[in-house]
Scaffold this active site. Structure first.
Site, PDB file in Angstrom:
ATOM      1  N   ARG A  86     -51.272   0.646  12.820  1.00  0.00           N
ATOM      2  CA  ARG A  86     -50.453   1.509  11.955  1.00  0.00           C
ATOM      3  C   ARG A  86     -51.318   2.180  10.886  1.00  0.00           C
ATOM      4  O   ARG A  86     -51.099   3.335  10.527  1.00  0.00           O
ATOM      5  CB  ARG A  86     -49.321   0.695  11.327  1.00  0.00           C
ATOM      6  N   LYS A 188     -47.567   4.466   6.323  1.00  0.00           N
ATOM      7  CA  LYS A 188     -47.431   3.706   5.085  1.00  0.00           C
ATOM      8  C   LYS A 188     -48.245   4.366   3.968  1.00  0.00           C
ATOM      9  O   LYS A 188     -49.161   3.762   3.389  1.00  0.00           O
ATOM     10  CB  LYS A 188     -47.871   2.256   5.328  1.00  0.00           C
ATOM     11  N   GLU A 224     -33.545   3.549   6.443  1.00  0.00           N
ATOM     12  CA  GLU A 224     -34.028   2.194   6.190  1.00  0.00           C
ATOM     13  C   GLU A 224     -33.674   1.725   4.799  1.00  0.00           C
ATOM     14  O   GLU A 224     -33.081   2.447   4.012  1.00  0.00           O
ATOM     15  CB  GLU A 224     -35.512   2.051   6.475  1.00  0.00           C
TER      16      GLU A 224
END
Ligand code: PLP
Ligand code: COI
Length: 342
Positions: A86, A188, A224
């Site tokens: 990620r 992120k 989310e």
């Protein structure tokens, strides 16, 4: 320093907060060059130019994973290669050099090993591992920085939400969105988090544990929860928002989906209409920090939906218990998700 003396911490009263530890990993790289051999050093402040890309334009990423004390006394990390991957996706999105998987894994392993005295006893929290990748070189024009820093530090942590397993109350944000199509919500990026602080703080002052974000286009589909992925269960079917680029692809989300499917549950990755979520039998959120946290109620406008009469829902409980049992090696890890730190 390799000090195995137990630190003066009351492991039972830990919350999710920063605690300085002993050692950190650091490496540097010039744009277009190779990463310097990473070194372990005493935990210390950084020195960088006020013109650093990360300080001026937010060119930075973070990761979050945990090391835990396992049932056999060893220390294990959970799927660190997923975090490595990620971070690579994020680096490509933000125009930063990719950290090779091997280097990432070596960095987190060494940092945990050299801070092993900070790993809590089994079941009393975890050592939270925080890798950072940032543009640390000076740049004035809006462009990728000329130099990058990759570092890893750790901090022992307790539960992310106050009250541990007790179901949390959430509020749907009517005024704010976390991410928009084409933006950076799917990686992120550090810059994804500051805009959430004001709405999150406001919700907390009203007694909610966090907010739920809806999609920025239709303002109708659940995306989310602040820093965790959303799931709901209705008539035995588990639904979670599909990954469309605006939602962070959580390692816990991916793991929960696999555990649930292997147990025979139907799991749908789809658009989750907020009205559908409010009519569900159970809701929970999932993340490294949040683990699997049961949601007891959700407020949306004037409507409040409650789930499970204050109890953790049965499917939420099954998924929570299996995930944490794997993470602590209390049951066999058939998928090879845990990585021993030695
Ligand atoms: N969504 C957001 C915005 C997050 O910050 C996190 C935490 O990392 C998650 C979801 C859950 O991801 P993971 O399970 O990889 O921790
Ligand atoms: C995590 O679960 O690792 C997160 O990144 C949450 C964090 C923003 C506290």
């Amino acid at each position: 320093m390799l000090d195995n003396d137990s630190p003066a911490i009351d492991w039972d009263s830990m919350i999710f907060s920063y605690q300085k530890t002993d050692r950190m990993y650091i490496s540097h790289c010039k744009e277009g060059g190779d990463w310097s051999p990473g070194v372990m050093q005493d935990f210390q402040d950084l020195s960088m130019s006020p013109a650093a890309g990360v300080l001026n334009y937010g060119q930075g990423l973070f990761e979050g994973l945990k090391a835990q004390r396992a049932a056999d006394g060893s220390i294990v990390m959970f799927r660190p290669e997923r975090n490595a991957s990620r971070m690579q996706d994020g680096a490509k999105r933000l125009g930063m050099p990719v950290v090779p998987e091997e280097m990432f894994l070596d960095a987190v392993r060494k940092t945990v090993l050299e801070n092993s005295r900070w790993v809590p006893p089994m079941g009393k929290g975890a050592l939270y591992i925080r890798p950072l990748l940032m543009g640390s070189g000076a740049i004035l024009g809006v462009a990728p920085a000329p130099e990058y820093t990759f570092l890893v530090y750790v901090s022992p942590v307790g539960p992310y939400f106050k009250g541990g397993l007790r179901p949390i109350s959430l509020k749907v944000s009517d005024d704010f969105h976390r991410a928009a199509p084409g933006g950076s919500g799917g990686v992120k990026a550090i810059g994804n988090y500051a805009p959430g602080m004001v709405p999150s703080k406001a919700a907390k002052s009203e007694g909610f544990a966090e907010i739920i974000y809806l999609d920025a286009v239709h303002h109708r589909y659940v995306e989310e929860v602040g820093a965790a992925n959303f799931f709901c269960v209705k008539d035995g079917v588990i639904s979670t928002p599909e990954l469309t680029g605006t939602i962070l692809p959580g390692v816990t989300r991916e793991s929960v989906i696999e555990i649930a499917r292997d147990r025979g549950y139907e799991v749908r990755e789809e658009k989750v209409d907020v009205d559908y979520a409010l009519s569900a039998d159970e809701c929970f959120c999932a993340g490294t920090a949040a683990v699997v946290s049961s949601i007891g109620s959700i407020k949306h406008g004037d409507r409040v939906a409650s789930f499970g009469d204050g109890e953790v829902g049965p499917i939420t409980r099954i998924l929570h218990d299996e995930l944490t049992a794997i993470q602590q090696k209390r049951i066999p890890d058939e998928r090879g998700w845990t990585v021993a730190v030695e």
